[in-house]
Design an enzyme around this catalytic site. Structure first.
Site, PDB file in Angstrom:
ATOM      1  N   LYS A 247     -12.465   8.011  22.189  1.00 37.29           N
ATOM      2  CA  LYS A 247     -12.198   9.359  22.277  1.00 37.29           C
ATOM      3  C   LYS A 247     -11.045   9.423  23.396  1.00 37.29           C
ATOM      4  O   LYS A 247     -10.021  10.197  23.165  1.00 37.29           O
ATOM      5  CB  LYS A 247     -13.480   9.899  22.867  1.00 37.29           C
ATOM      6  CG  LYS A 247     -13.109  11.735  22.995  1.00 37.29           C
ATOM      7  CD  LYS A 247     -14.323  12.468  23.248  1.00 37.29           C
ATOM      8  CE  LYS A 247     -14.188  13.752  23.572  1.00 37.29           C
ATOM      9  NZ  LYS A 247     -15.552  14.676  23.542  1.00 37.29           N
ATOM     10  N   GLU A 253     -14.344  -1.319  28.578  1.00 36.48           N
ATOM     11  CA  GLU A 253     -14.538  -2.172  27.417  1.00 36.48           C
ATOM     12  C   GLU A 253     -13.716  -2.123  26.276  1.00 36.48           C
ATOM     13  O   GLU A 253     -13.326  -3.271  25.917  1.00 36.48           O
ATOM     14  CB  GLU A 253     -16.086  -1.766  27.162  1.00 36.48           C
ATOM     15  CG  GLU A 253     -17.126  -1.893  28.373  1.00 36.48           C
ATOM     16  CD  GLU A 253     -17.320  -0.712  28.770  1.00 36.48           C
ATOM     17  OE1 GLU A 253     -16.429   0.063  29.143  1.00 36.48           O
ATOM     18  OE2 GLU A 253     -18.434  -0.735  29.694  1.00 36.48           O
ATOM     19  N   GLY A 308     -18.728  12.316  22.250  1.00 36.11           N
ATOM     20  CA  GLY A 308     -19.021  11.024  21.518  1.00 36.11           C
ATOM     21  C   GLY A 308     -20.024  10.598  21.027  1.00 36.11           C
ATOM     22  O   GLY A 308     -20.129   9.950  19.701  1.00 36.11           O
ATOM     23  N   ARG A 309     -21.192  10.973  21.301  1.00 34.47           N
ATOM     24  CA  ARG A 309     -22.502  10.741  20.647  1.00 34.47           C
ATOM     25  C   ARG A 309     -22.760  11.344  19.380  1.00 34.47           C
ATOM     26  O   ARG A 309     -23.804  11.519  18.718  1.00 34.47           O
ATOM     27  CB  ARG A 309     -23.688  10.653  21.683  1.00 34.47           C
ATOM     28  CG  ARG A 309     -23.844  12.031  22.501  1.00 34.47           C
ATOM     29  CD  ARG A 309     -24.860  11.761  23.497  1.00 34.47           C
ATOM     30  NE  ARG A 309     -24.751  13.003  24.355  1.00 34.47           N
ATOM     31  CZ  ARG A 309     -23.916  13.308  25.538  1.00 34.47           C
ATOM     32  NH1 ARG A 309     -23.018  12.499  25.823  1.00 34.47           N
ATOM     33  NH2 ARG A 309     -23.931  14.291  26.073  1.00 34.47           N
ATOM     34  N   GLU A 395     -28.640  10.174  26.461  1.00 38.37           N
ATOM     35  CA  GLU A 395     -27.505  10.780  27.255  1.00 38.37           C
ATOM     36  C   GLU A 395     -27.166  11.936  27.133  1.00 38.37           C
ATOM     37  O   GLU A 395     -26.683  12.777  28.062  1.00 38.37           O
ATOM     38  CB  GLU A 395     -25.881  10.079  26.350  1.00 38.37           C
ATOM     39  CG  GLU A 395     -24.785   9.884  27.430  1.00 38.37           C
ATOM     40  CD  GLU A 395     -23.725   9.134  26.916  1.00 38.37           C
ATOM     41  OE1 GLU A 395     -23.438   8.018  27.345  1.00 38.37           O
ATOM     42  OE2 GLU A 395     -23.172   9.623  25.799  1.00 38.37           O
ATOM     43  N   HIS A 426     -46.474  -6.115  14.854  1.00 34.24           N
ATOM     44  CA  HIS A 426     -46.802  -7.630  15.249  1.00 34.24           C
ATOM     45  C   HIS A 426     -46.308  -7.715  16.562  1.00 34.24           C
ATOM     46  O   HIS A 426     -46.122  -8.833  17.163  1.00 34.24           O
ATOM     47  CB  HIS A 426     -46.462  -8.420  14.321  1.00 34.24           C
ATOM     48  CG  HIS A 426     -46.864  -8.045  12.835  1.00 34.24           C
ATOM     49  ND1 HIS A 426     -48.375  -8.709  12.615  1.00 34.24           N
ATOM     50  CD2 HIS A 426     -46.543  -7.501  12.002  1.00 34.24           C
ATOM     51  CE1 HIS A 426     -48.649  -8.032  11.248  1.00 34.24           C
ATOM     52  NE2 HIS A 426     -47.561  -7.512  10.933  1.00 34.24           N
ATOM     53  N   LYS A 547     -19.334   3.263  36.165  1.00 31.71           N
ATOM     54  CA  LYS A 547     -17.972   2.964  35.754  1.00 31.71           C
ATOM     55  C   LYS A 547     -16.897   2.757  37.019  1.00 31.71           C
ATOM     56  O   LYS A 547     -16.015   2.053  37.147  1.00 31.71           O
ATOM     57  CB  LYS A 547     -17.154   3.986  34.894  1.00 31.71           C
ATOM     58  CG  LYS A 547     -17.804   4.158  33.394  1.00 31.71           C
ATOM     59  CD  LYS A 547     -17.108   4.984  32.372  1.00 31.71           C
ATOM     60  CE  LYS A 547     -17.503   5.407  30.974  1.00 31.71           C
ATOM     61  NZ  LYS A 547     -16.916   6.572  30.637  1.00 31.71           N
TER      62      LYS A 547
HETATM   63  O1  F6P Z   1     -20.902   5.479  28.080  1.00 37.11           O
HETATM   64  C1  F6P Z   1     -20.429   6.584  28.273  1.00 37.11           C
HETATM   65  C2  F6P Z   1     -19.519   7.154  27.379  1.00 37.11           C
HETATM   66  O2  F6P Z   1     -18.703   8.244  27.995  1.00 37.11           O
HETATM   67  C3  F6P Z   1     -19.962   7.956  25.809  1.00 37.11           C
HETATM   68  O3  F6P Z   1     -20.425   9.195  26.056  1.00 37.11           O
HETATM   69  C4  F6P Z   1     -19.024   7.729  25.071  1.00 37.11           C
HETATM   70  O4  F6P Z   1     -19.514   7.669  23.511  1.00 37.11           O
HETATM   71  C5  F6P Z   1     -18.460   6.301  25.537  1.00 37.11           C
HETATM   72  O5  F6P Z   1     -18.465   6.284  26.775  1.00 37.11           O
HETATM   73  C6  F6P Z   1     -17.361   5.960  24.817  1.00 37.11           C
HETATM   74  O6  F6P Z   1     -16.233   6.707  25.323  1.00 37.11           O
HETATM   75  P1  F6P Z   1     -14.763   6.628  24.603  1.00 37.11           P
HETATM   76  O7  F6P Z   1     -14.905   6.783  23.250  1.00 37.11           O
HETATM   77  O8  F6P Z   1     -13.784   7.591  24.977  1.00 37.11           O
HETATM   78  O9  F6P Z   1     -14.266   5.253  24.627  1.00 37.11           O
END
Ligand code: F6P
Length: 585
Positions: A247, A253, A308-309, A395, A426, A547
């Site tokens: 987003k 990452e 995002g979620r 979240e 199990h 972060k």
């Molecule tokens: O982990 C935190 C977060 O901000 C989530 O809410 C989001 O889905 C994710 O990082 C990824 O963010 P982006 O889509 O901006 O890379």
């Protein structure tokens, strides 16, 4: 606390001193939380909340065995179907009476759940800490709908992106889209994390039976290079397309993995121009996408009003659409939309998100203080569903500050976790049946299998689901154990107290449409809870601290070992030790 007998309701939490929480200097939250003059909402001080506290003292000693004995229609009364979605909820195995439900609905009404729901659907900026609308419902609205944000109807924008996605998905599926060296694309790799990963991962797994099997789908999320290595080691970059989902397009990452992918493609194919044919982006940030080297023509947009979620049905679902095809993707959107309509129109007592949201509040805040919820899908295809729900629920509702910037006076978001049945049976079910903790369960099952599995095998799977709900609710008395042949001396060990609450969600078949409806059900359940707790379910400032710290820590790791540190003695000793051994290897 003995679960089967009389759990004393928690003593009413003393309302905390209403001093505003100190704003964190590390977040981007507005310094002063949005104030709503004349609307000092304190959920735990509501008469409806207090009435539930009193009522819990009465219900606490009751056992589900007696509740079922007292009313042999309980199982057919305490259930509801979300019309148009095919999803049926049996909530009769919760420790509730008719009065409990009425009191819960009164609390929902006092909390203005329906008014706030309508405000969300109308595009009001209900995410007040970020001053944003919350409009995942617009992502599945029909073309003819009108939903305005800042005076602009966003529905045509949504459908324009859907058309763009369909065109691209069609080209990959048909083989029309060729790699840089003219070869057909056989591998699709989604790079993203959190909401830009968990939804597509879950949906691609859930709908595998509907997917184009000649294509390989992989997902890279972790900054651990092992994730990238394992996802790419046996693939040919000439046959691989990367979908970079972010987003913000600034997430550490995702950008790290995207750069690793670019390097892999460009160096293996010995052509920097290869990026054009092997990378597309899904983002709200065109500038950063361009900077990365992706042509904006190959960028699929979404908007700041999609959390995002809550984004698996936006362009973030591009990998899902490629896997299952545009028609199935549309069917999934229709399932989401059908649940949206149900949530908007069904009366509280037949409204699945309302029922599940309020029942979870009952378990969490009134009767038991249940700290967790186990999500137990009896479908192997739903094996990533609990992980998906963890982000959606935790979240969203893992908040201790209310909408007015005050600490809340009660527990909020429970911990969601789970595994598919029957595997979990199990493993951890022992603790659910005989442990000291109360763990409400959501059992999810389907009447028909989707794959080639035999009817007999599916019957066995479902027999296990039904048996678990029964065992959780009714348990096994010492008399039953002895009647079953257990020696009297061992009977106590064989006793299951029962009285463990569960919901059973039953649908005809795991189709794209059903999956959409199921996800929307949980999205709206989370919404109901957030409204009653008076928290912002749509921000996530808590993840910012880690972060922020990680960036500084990475700089420190890269610095010489003797460099001065401002960190605490534990963290700095760990870093030094890491530096020592990292060098040694
Ligand atoms: O982990 C935190 C977060 O901000 C989530 O809410 C989001 O889905 C994710 O990082 C990824 O963010 P982006 O889509 O901006 O890379």
């Amino acid at each position: 606390m003995p679960i089967g007998s009389t759990p004393l309701p928690r003593p009413p939490a003393a309302p905390p001193a209403r001093t505003p929480a100190a704003p964190s200097s590390r977040t981007t939250a507005p310094a002063a939380p949005p104030s709503r003059p004349g609307k000092s909402v304190r959920p735990a001080a509501r008469p409806e909340w207090l009435a539930l506290k009193t009522h819990a003292v009465k219900v606490g000693p009751m056992h589900l065995r007696d509740m079922f004995k007292a009313d042999d229609r309980r199982g057919s009364k305490m259930c509801a179907e979300a019309m148009g979605t095919g999803i049926y909820l049996d909530y009769s195995k919760n420790r509730v009476t008719d009065e409990t439900l009425q009191l819960l609905f009164k609390l929902a009404a006092a909390s203005e759940v329906t008014q706030k729901r309508d405000a969300m659907f109308a595009g009001h900026k209900i995410n007040t800490t970020e001053n944003r609308a919350v409009l995942h419902v617009a992502l599945r609205a029909p073309k003819t709908a009108t939903i305005n944000v800042d005076g602009r109807n966003v529905v045509p924008d949504v459908h324009a992106v859907l058309d763009q996605m369909m065109a691209f998905a069609g080209k990959i599926r048909s083989g029309e889209w060729r790699g840089n060296s003219g070869r057909r694309i056989r591998n699709v790799i989604n790079i993203g994390i959190g909401g830009s990963d968990l939804g597509p991962v879950m949906a691609c797994e859930a709908l595998k039976a509907y997917s184009q099997r000649e294509l390989t789908f992989r997902f890279i999320s972790n900054v651990d290079g092992a994730d990238f290595h394992e996802a790419t080691r046996d693939l040919d970059p000439g046959e691989t397309v990367f979908i970079i989902c972010s987003k913000t397009f600034t997430t550490l990452e995702t950008l790290t993995n995207a750069n690793a992918a670019k390097q892999w493609v460009v160096t293996t194919m010995r052509d920097p121009k290869a990026v054009a044919k092997h990378f597309v982006a899904v983002s709200t940030n065109e500038e950063e996408v361009k900077k990365f080297g992706i042509d904006p023509a190959n960028m699929f947009r979404f908007w700041d009003w999609v959390g995002g979620r809550y984004s698996m049905d936006s362009a973030i679902g591009l990998s899902t659409m490629i896997a299952i095809g545009p028609e199935n993707f549309r069917a999934m959107l229709a399932g989401f939309h059908a649940m949206d309509n149900h949530f908007r129109t069904a009366p509280a007592e037949r409204n699945l998100p309302m029922l599940m949201g309020m029942l979870a509040i009952w378990n969490n805040n009134f009767l038991f203080g249940a700290e967790t919820v186990a999500v137990l899908p009896y479908s192997n295809y739903l094996k990533r569903f609990p992980a998906y729900l963890q982000q959606l629920t935790m979240e969203s509702n893992g908040k201790h500050i209310d909408l007015e910037g005050m600490p809340v006076a009660f527990e909020t978001g429970p911990i969601y976790w789970g595994e598919p049945g029957t595997n979990g049976q199990h493993s951890f079910y022992q603790l659910i049946h005989q442990g000291t903790r109360l763990i409400p369960c959501d059992l999810i099952g389907f009447c028909q299998p989707v794959d080639g599995s035999s009817a007999e095998q599916h019957d066995l799977l479902m027999a296990n689901l039904f048996a678990q709900g029964e065992a959780l609710a009714f348990g096994r008395t010492p008399e039953q154990a002895i009647a079953d042949g257990v020696p009297a001396a061992l009977a106590p060990f064989h006793v299951c107290q029962g009285n463990r609450p569960s919901n059973t969600l039953l649908a005809e078949k795991l189709t794209p449409q059903t999956l959409g409806a199921l996800v929307a059900l949980y999205e709206h359940m989370v919404f109901v809870q957030g409204v009653v707790w008076n928290i912002d379910s749509f921000d996530q400032f808590g993840v910012e601290l880690g972060k922020h710290l990680a960036k500084g820590t990475a700089a420190e790791i890269a610095a010489p070992r003797a460099a001065k540190t401002t960190r605490d003695s534990s963290t700095s000793a760990l870093i030094k030790r890491y530096q020592r051994f990292r060098k040694a290897t």
